[in-house]
Design an enzyme around this catalytic site. Structure first.
Site, PDB file in Angstrom:
ATOM      1  N   LYS A  12       0.825  -1.212   0.000  1.00 15.21           N
ATOM      2  CA  LYS A  12       0.000   0.000   0.000  1.00 15.21           C
ATOM      3  C   LYS A  12       0.864   1.270   0.000  1.00 15.21           C
ATOM      4  CE  LYS A  12      -3.969  -2.184   2.346  1.00 15.21           C
ATOM      5  NZ  LYS A  12      -4.890  -2.071   3.503  1.00 15.21           N
ATOM      6  N   TYR A  52     -12.368  -2.246  -3.838  1.00 12.06           N
ATOM      7  CA  TYR A  52     -12.789  -2.457  -2.446  1.00 12.06           C
ATOM      8  C   TYR A  52     -14.308  -2.475  -2.293  1.00 12.06           C
ATOM      9  CZ  TYR A  52      -8.340  -2.274   0.199  1.00 12.06           C
ATOM     10  OH  TYR A  52      -7.131  -2.555   0.774  1.00 12.06           O
ATOM     11  N   PHE A  60     -15.595   2.986   7.005  1.00  9.31           N
ATOM     12  CA  PHE A  60     -14.246   3.388   6.582  1.00  9.31           C
ATOM     13  C   PHE A  60     -14.053   3.328   5.063  1.00  9.31           C
ATOM     14  CE2 PHE A  60     -14.067  -1.149   7.855  1.00  9.31           C
ATOM     15  CZ  PHE A  60     -13.574  -1.737   6.703  1.00  9.31           C
ATOM     16  N   THR A  94      -5.197  -7.298  10.778  1.00  9.41           N
ATOM     17  CA  THR A  94      -5.514  -6.029  10.096  1.00  9.41           C
ATOM     18  C   THR A  94      -4.969  -4.819  10.860  1.00  9.41           C
ATOM     19  OG1 THR A  94      -7.542  -7.089   9.309  1.00  9.41           O
ATOM     20  CG2 THR A  94      -7.428  -4.682   9.134  1.00  9.41           C
ATOM     21  N   ASN A 115      -1.907   0.147   6.975  1.00  5.41           N
ATOM     22  CA  ASN A 115      -1.347  -1.112   7.470  1.00  5.41           C
ATOM     23  C   ASN A 115      -0.460  -1.823   6.448  1.00  5.41           C
ATOM     24  OD1 ASN A 115      -3.317  -2.044   5.770  1.00  5.41           O
ATOM     25  ND2 ASN A 115      -4.526  -3.079   7.343  1.00  5.41           N
ATOM     26  N   HIS A 118      -2.057  -5.410   1.486  1.00  9.41           N
ATOM     27  CA  HIS A 118      -3.332  -6.105   1.255  1.00  9.41           C
ATOM     28  C   HIS A 118      -3.020  -7.514   0.786  1.00  9.41           C
ATOM     29  CE1 HIS A 118      -7.309  -7.114  -0.368  1.00  9.41           C
ATOM     30  NE2 HIS A 118      -6.628  -7.662  -1.367  1.00  9.41           N
ATOM     31  N   GLU A 129      -9.278 -10.839  -7.741  1.00  9.53           N
ATOM     32  CA  GLU A 129      -8.378  -9.694  -7.537  1.00  9.53           C
ATOM     33  C   GLU A 129      -7.203  -9.717  -8.513  1.00  9.53           C
ATOM     34  OE1 GLU A 129      -9.518  -9.044  -2.814  1.00  9.53           O
ATOM     35  OE2 GLU A 129      -7.453  -9.539  -3.346  1.00  9.53           O
TER      36      GLU A 129
HETATM   37  N1  UDP Z   1      -9.762  -0.841   7.511  1.00  6.66           N
HETATM   38  C1  UDP Z   1      -9.870   0.383   8.153  1.00  6.66           C
HETATM   39  N2  UDP Z   1     -10.570   0.441   9.322  1.00  6.66           N
HETATM   40  C2  UDP Z   1     -11.158  -0.655   9.886  1.00  6.66           C
HETATM   41  C3  UDP Z   1     -11.046  -1.885   9.232  1.00  6.66           C
HETATM   42  C4  UDP Z   1     -10.346  -1.952   8.039  1.00  6.66           C
HETATM   43  O1  UDP Z   1      -9.346   1.378   7.684  1.00  6.66           O
HETATM   44  O2  UDP Z   1     -11.769  -0.532  10.964  1.00  6.66           O
HETATM   45  C5  UDP Z   1      -9.021  -0.916   6.243  1.00  6.66           C
HETATM   46  C6  UDP Z   1      -7.665  -1.582   6.417  1.00  6.66           C
HETATM   47  O3  UDP Z   1      -6.732  -0.873   5.617  1.00  6.66           O
HETATM   48  C7  UDP Z   1      -7.900  -2.973   5.885  1.00  6.66           C
HETATM   49  C8  UDP Z   1      -8.913  -2.723   4.778  1.00  6.66           C
HETATM   50  O4  UDP Z   1      -9.747  -1.694   5.305  1.00  6.66           O
HETATM   51  O5  UDP Z   1      -6.686  -3.549   5.424  1.00  6.66           O
HETATM   52  C9  UDP Z   1      -9.787  -3.911   4.409  1.00  6.66           C
HETATM   53  O6  UDP Z   1     -10.388  -4.424   5.582  1.00  6.66           O
HETATM   54  P1  UDP Z   1     -10.433  -5.986   5.870  1.00  6.66           P
HETATM   55  O7  UDP Z   1     -11.356  -6.194   7.013  1.00  6.66           O
HETATM   56  O8  UDP Z   1     -10.696  -6.716   4.603  1.00  6.66           O
HETATM   57  O9  UDP Z   1      -8.942  -6.283   6.405  1.00  6.66           O
HETATM   58  P2  UDP Z   1      -7.735  -7.091   5.738  1.00  6.66           P
HETATM   59  O10 UDP Z   1      -8.320  -8.197   4.906  1.00  6.66           O
HETATM   60  O11 UDP Z   1      -6.953  -6.094   4.912  1.00  6.66           O
HETATM   61  O12 UDP Z   1      -6.923  -7.598   6.900  1.00  6.66           O
HETATM   62 MG    MG Z   2      -9.773  -8.142   3.436  1.00 10.70          MG
END
Ligand code: UDP
Ligand code: MG
Length: 134
Positions: A12, A52, A60, A94, A115, A118, A129
């Site tokens: 990212k 997304y 968010f 996450t 974070n 992805h 994807e």
């Molecule tokens: N995210 C965020 N706030 C939250 C949860 C998720 O900004 O409370 C963002 C974070 O960057 C995350 C992305 O949304 O990587 C996608 O969320 P997901 O639950 O799919 O997490 P991931 O699969 O990336 O661990």
């Molecule tokens: Mg995810």
């Protein structure tokens, strides 16, 4: 024995900006993952919103799409045995604060939104994807 799979990984903007691409690639290589294809790109807000869209109902979502489009990203097709699950393990939780020791998010993540990485969460989503970017 796990099957040979492919998954999509995205470094990212926060991590590309801090020149962490090579360090993160090395974590994959050390774990017997092959990087089949990769490219550095800068996507639009519209493309990020499409990528997304599973999160469109989340509070968010708008910030997340703006963020992914905020600077260059590095997208990769990873291949290896059980790589969908292995990649998720190497990424960590996450929220970097909750991520396990030595995971990418623990090492490099700044916050739950910045974070650093992805990774696809299933073989089915990995295929979708990968097709989105390649
Ligand atoms: N995210 C965020 N706030 C939250 C949860 C998720 O900004 O409370 C963002 C974070 O960057 C995350 C992305 O949304 O990587 C996608 O969320 P997901 O639950 O799919 O997490 P991931 O699969 O990336 O661990
Ligand atoms: Mg995810």
């Amino acid at each position: 024995m796990s099957n040979i799979e492919q998954t999509l990984s995205i470094i990212k903007p926060d991590a590309v900006e801090r020149n962490l691409v090579e360090e993160i690639k090395n974590i994959f290589l050390k774990n017997n993952i092959t990087i089949i294809e990769s490219k550095k790109i800068h996507i639009s807000k519209e493309e990020a919103s499409e990528f997304y869209k599973v999160h469109q109902s989340k509070p968010f979502y708008d910030d997340l799409c703006n963020y992914l489009a905020s600077g260059p990203i590095f997208v990769m097709i990873l291949e290896g045995k059980g790589v969908v699950t292995l990649n998720r393990r190497l990424m960590g939780a996450t929220d970097p604060k909750k991520a396990e020791k030595d995971t990418i998010r623990k090492l490099y993540g700044i916050s739950i939104d910045k974070n650093s990485i992805h990774g696809s969460d299933s073989v089915e989503n990995a295929n979708k994807e990968i097709n989105f970017f390649f």
